[in-house]
Design a protein around this motif. Structure first.
Motif, PDB file in Angstrom:
ATOM      1  N   PHE A 146      39.094  14.582 100.316  1.00  0.00           N
ATOM      2  CA  PHE A 146      39.656  15.933 100.382  1.00  0.00           C
ATOM      3  C   PHE A 146      39.621  16.434 101.828  1.00  0.00           C
ATOM      4  CE2 PHE A 146      38.454  15.617  95.953  1.00  0.00           C
ATOM      5  CZ  PHE A 146      39.485  16.289  95.296  1.00  0.00           C
ATOM      6  N   SER A 196      49.079  18.602  97.929  1.00  0.00           N
ATOM      7  CA  SER A 196      48.180  19.648  98.427  1.00  0.00           C
ATOM      8  C   SER A 196      48.429  20.933  97.661  1.00  0.00           C
ATOM      9  CB  SER A 196      48.397  19.880  99.932  1.00  0.00           C
ATOM     10  OG  SER A 196      49.709  20.340 100.178  1.00  0.00           O
ATOM     11  N   ARG A 228      51.105  12.536  99.546  1.00  0.00           N
ATOM     12  CA  ARG A 228      50.010  13.394  99.973  1.00  0.00           C
ATOM     13  C   ARG A 228      50.200  14.779  99.343  1.00  0.00           C
ATOM     14  NH1 ARG A 228      50.064  14.722 105.079  1.00  0.00           N
ATOM     15  NH2 ARG A 228      52.154  13.977 105.514  1.00  0.00           N
ATOM     16  N   GLU A 269      44.960  25.275 103.233  1.00  0.00           N
ATOM     17  CA  GLU A 269      45.563  24.180 102.469  1.00  0.00           C
ATOM     18  C   GLU A 269      44.528  23.106 102.201  1.00  0.00           C
ATOM     19  OE1 GLU A 269      49.752  21.680 102.377  1.00  0.00           O
ATOM     20  OE2 GLU A 269      49.255  23.000 104.054  1.00  0.00           O
ATOM     21  N   LEU A 270      44.527  22.612 100.970  1.00  0.00           N
ATOM     22  CA  LEU A 270      43.615  21.553 100.558  1.00  0.00           C
ATOM     23  C   LEU A 270      44.431  20.333 100.180  1.00  0.00           C
ATOM     24  CD1 LEU A 270      40.715  20.627  99.859  1.00  0.00           C
ATOM     25  CD2 LEU A 270      41.126  21.454  97.532  1.00  0.00           C
ATOM     26  N   GLU A 271      44.247  19.247 100.946  1.00  0.00           N
ATOM     27  CA  GLU A 271      44.925  17.992 100.651  1.00  0.00           C
ATOM     28  C   GLU A 271      44.120  17.214  99.628  1.00  0.00           C
ATOM     29  OE1 GLU A 271      46.059  13.928 103.022  1.00  0.00           O
ATOM     30  OE2 GLU A 271      46.519  15.855 104.000  1.00  0.00           O
ATOM     31  N   PHE A 274      47.944  25.292  98.372  1.00  0.00           N
ATOM     32  CA  PHE A 274      47.887  26.115  99.573  1.00  0.00           C
ATOM     33  C   PHE A 274      48.006  27.592  99.236  1.00  0.00           C
ATOM     34  CE2 PHE A 274      52.277  24.714  98.913  1.00  0.00           C
ATOM     35  CZ  PHE A 274      52.941  25.918  98.849  1.00  0.00           C
TER      36      PHE A 274
END
Length: 886
Positions: A644, A746, A744, A729-731, A748
């Motif tokens: 993460f 995410s 990828r 934002e969290l990938e 946000f």
């Protein structure tokens, strides 16, 4: 006659041509069986004959056995001869016949392989499977090789998680003793982990321990992940993860007694069972440092350790302390110093005392720096990135920093490491950079479609390591429905071998601005910019850089005269006062700087680190525009574990004009110099969908009622002097398969606003009473209705135009043939203008998106919902881009 035959694996002696025979017997072993007979033993061999051989010479067949004329044979000798012949794997069937001492060896040779076929494989390519097959066309078929090939193919499927795969080899017999070998493959489902059980855990629950494992139980929501696929290597890794988890929680005696993976009867799933022994929980006892280094005393030790006596024992903190001690020793120049922990466990008090021991070693100096593997890149391009020079005291931090700087060039492989080896003396060290060059030339031709720019065409060529000197040379052409550009650029990163970067850019950019009439885009003005920019950058420290620039450009802004002009001039009634004020040619001369702090681990896809940019540009050295534009950008990335990546971004800007353009409703900052906000900067809104805007509403004919249907509302974004924007934002990590495909995803949150513009002068229309008399200006109240504005048409000299009564053409003559002509005019239907959106209140959106490095170019999809918005903002839930950078 004595006959002994091989049973079980022999091929049919007289099979029909092109028949298909299963080879299920491959797992059986051939054993010769002597036929029962009553012939006496001890008979003398008179001759040894061979029948049935085609490719193999009779003498070769006889050489494989110990039967010789003149010798006396026994039953055991015949059986041994049969075994010897079958062990050559040259024969499908062998028989020995006796005619009063004349022995005849009757053989049936193994067939020759014509071709090898694969059937039923869909998950694995033919090339992947053929790499495991040792049988080959034109070779002699042997059972042992076929059995080995089947085993290798099954093992290949097991490595891909398909333990239910089965292989049925078939043989198709052809003429001339040839065969086709067909491997019929049943791939079966991917073997997943149905359940994970843990036995012996009292302190932590099964779910707590499963969360620490890389292997996951199969669930419907893991369709994008491969973590629920059984992998024996991952099973061993999970045992280490469990041990690591308990050791960080104080359980120093923890051990995994057993780990068993059982395949379900249908061979489709696995059930994994761990048997563990947690043991007792320990605390830290005495913590000491015994250092022989004169520059590093034991009194400094407390500042390096994250734990204290009485804390719960944590093995990870021990490792971190060792790393920090070794790093500190390296910073002091002791390259070969190594901290070793000595443990003293007290099982009665349940304490763990630790003494860190660092033995004396000499301070080390860099004797030599070697560079290997660079065939194109010149040595000096690599050496100038080293933070250490030959003769300097060794410093581990500077070695790592040198490695990061070389990698950031983008010329070499990502796994670059600077090796350290002893030099010619105990206090000398040799640093070696073994590089592997990557291709640095890029040629890109792409086409795509974007919800922002519609059709897109891009052609660019770029060389990032021109002539091996580290210089960058680029050229590009971009075309879309709303923007076109051509750009050339050159950058020299080290001018005259000094750490000063210089560059120049030449450009021509055509941009068509547009507004929205409902969902339709309507081009408003065309902006053409032609110019150049000169750049220079100077590092101030290892992480701080000062960049300077100067730009000169000619800007030409035009409107469609057929749409927005009246009597040869831009009409505010048709275009709006803000657009008419924008047209014209201007020379823009600007100078600026950027102060940059950057310690990101990767500038393209960062996972940790920080970047801060403060920029200012002043226009007005000469030319027609004078302003000061200020911007600040901040990015911070956190690697929070398990793949993460959390990112925080913030930016803001303000532009101040030094001009007094005068007039009510005229902002001193021109429309094209202002800030705009919307897609893609803040997701969940349309392009330029946030901030100040002028809306035009039409009236229902003959009434005072506005038509509010969005399809008939003209919407013009006019930007603002100031803006701010923030993102969180969290990938989200995916399985290895999805990562290899470049996915990828995410989630946000975006927030921002653009504001601070002078209220523009809005257009008004006369209000008419029931008799058609003008009684005021819009907005109309009571029983009045807005009336049209009638404007006389003039020629280029300002003379009034008339409509010729006979021909219907425009003329400057008031009469024709003595008859008066009709005065030419244009009637503009009434509308209402509103100025909305000029507010610093944050617009907030939440959403999710996914980026994909597809074979046809970068692809980005976002779904976002606006939580907070102001009147006039244009929200947009779905957006995508193909073929452009995102």
């Amino acid at each position: 006659m004595l006959g002994t035959m091989l049973s079980g694996l022999a091929l049919p002696a007289h099979a029909q041509t092109d028949s298909q025979t299963p080879l299920a017997q491959f797992n059986a072993e051939a054993e010769p069986v002597a036929a029962e007979n009553t012939l006496p033993e001890g008979q003398v061999i008179r001759a040894v004959l061979v029948e049935g051989s085609q490719r193999i010479e009779p003498d070769t067949v006889r050489s494989y056995v110990q039967l010789q004329p003149g010798a006396t044979y026994t039953r055991e000798m015949l059986d041994e001869a049969l075994r010897d012949l079958f062990q050559t794997e040259l024969f499908a069937d062998v028989e020995i016949r006796d005619n009063e001492g004349e022995l005849t060896i009757v053989v049936q040779e193994n067939p020759v392989i014509n071709r090898i076929l694969l059937e039923g494989n869909r998950r694995l390519d033919d090339d992947d499977i053929r790499g495991e097959i040792r049988l080959a066309p034109r070779q002699i078929f042997t059972r042992s090789r076929a059995r080995a090939d089947v085993a290798r193919i099954i093992e290949l499927y097991r490595r891909r998680g398909r333990f239910a795969a089965s292989i049925e080899p078939q043989m198709v017999e052809l003429d001339q003793n040839r065969v086709d070998i067909v491997f019929e493959i049943s791939e079966g489902p991917r073997s997943r982990v149905q359940q994970i059980n843990v036995i012996g855990n009292d302190v932590y629950s099964d779910s707590d321990l499963r969360s620490e494992m890389a292997t996951k139980q199969s669930r419907f929501f893991r369709f994008f992940s491969s973590s629920d696929t059984f992998d024996p290597d991952r099973l061993a890794f999970d045992q280490q993860r469990l041990r690591q988890f308990y050791l960080t929680e104080g359980y120093a005696d923890f051990r995994v007694i057993s780990a068993v993976a059982e395949l379900t009867p249908d061979r489709s799933d696995f059930i994994i069972t761990y048997v563990v022994e947690e043991g007792e929980r320990y605390q830290f006892g005495e913590l000491e440092l015994d250092s022989d280094l004169r520059d590093f005393s034991s009194e400094q030790f407390t500042s390096f350790i994250p734990m204290q006596t009485g804390d719960w024992y944590n093995a990870q903190q021990i490792e971190d302390t060792i790393d920090r001690l070794n790093e500190t020793a390296g910073l002091l120049g002791y390259a070969f110093a190594e901290a070793r922990p000595e443990f003293n466990i007290d099982r009665e008090d349940r304490t763990m005392s630790v003494r860190f021991r660092i033995e004396e070693t000499p301070r080390v100096y860099v004797e030599r720096i070697d560079i290997n593997g660079n065939t194109l890149t010149r040595d000096k391009v690599i050496r100038r990135e080293f933070r250490l020079q030959e003769g300097d005291a060794f410093n581990s931090f500077l070695v790592r920093r040198s490695q990061a700087r070389i990698q950031s060039l983008g010329f070499f492989q990502e796994s670059l490491e600077i090796a350290q080896s002893p030099g010619s003396a105990p206090d000398r060290i040799v640093l070696t950079a073994n590089v592997e060059e990557n291709a640095t030339g890029e040629l890109q031709v792409s086409a795509g479609f974007s919800s922002l720019e519609r059709f897109i065409l891009n052609f660019s060529v770029r060389q990032r390591n021109f002539l091996g000197k580290g210089q960058e040379l680029r050229a590009g052409v971009n075309y879309s429905s709303y923007s076109n550009s051509i750009e050339l650029g050159f950058t020299e990163p080290y001018l005259f071998d000094r750490n000063i970067a210089v560059g120049v850019d030449l450009f021509r950019r055509d941009f068509d601005s547009f507004n929205f009439i409902g969902n339709d885009r309507n081009t408003t003005y065309q902006q053409v910019s032609t110019g150049f920019q000169v750049r220079a950058g100077v590092p101030l420290t290892e992480y701080w850089t000062l960049a300077l620039r100067y730009g000169l450009s000619q800007e030409d802004i035009t409107l469609d005269e057929n749409t927005f002009f009246l009597n040869g001039q831009c009409s505010p009634l048709l275009a709006g006062r803000f657009l008419c004020d924008t047209t014209g040619k201007r020379l823009i001369s600007s100078i600026g700087y950027s102060l940059v702090y950057n310690n990101l681990d990767n500038n393209i896809r960062p996972s940790s680190g920080r970047r801060l940019i403060l920029s200012q540009d002043f226009a007005g050295l000469f030319g027609d525009v004078r302003y000061l534009r200020t911007r600040a950008d901040f990015d911070q990335y956190f690697n929070i574990g398990s793949g993460f990546i959390f990112g925080l971004s913030a930016e803001a800007g303000y532009i101040h004009s030094f001009e007094n353009r005068g007039g009510a409703g005229i902002d001193d900052v021109r429309l094209t110099d202002r800030f705009f906000l919307g897609e893609p900067q803040i997701r969940g809104f349309d392009i330029r969908g946030v901030g100040p805007r002028v809306q035009r509403f039409s009236y229902s004919p003959g009434t005072n009622d506005l038509i509010t249907d969005p399809r008939f509302v003209t919407d013009d974004a006019i930007g603002g002097r100031a803006y701010y924007l923030g993102r969180a934002e969290l990938e989200i990590p995916l399985g290895s398969g999805a990562r290899e495909l470049g996915f990828r995803p995410s989630i946000f949150v975006d927030a921002g606003a653009v504001f601070g513009v002078t209220n523009p002068t809005l257009q008004t229309f006369p209000c008419l009473d029931a008799n058609g008399n003008e009684v005021g200006q819009t907005p109309c109240t009571g029983g009045t209705t807005p009336g049209p504005i009638v404007t006389r048409l003039l020629d280029s000299n300002g003379a009034p135009l008339f409509i010729d009564n006979t021909s219907g053409v425009l003329t400057t003559d008031a009469t024709t043939g003595g008859n008066p002509n009709t005065e030419a005019n244009r009637s503009i239907a009434p509308f209402l203008e509103r100025f909305v959106g000029d507010s610093p209140s944050p617009r907030v959106t939440i959403g999710a998106g996914v980026s994909w490095n597809s074979p046809f170019g970068p692809f980005r999809i976002d779904l976002a919902y606006a939580l907070l918005q102001e009147e006039g903002d244009e929200d947009k839930i779905f957006s995508f881009n193909i073929g452009t950078q995102f």
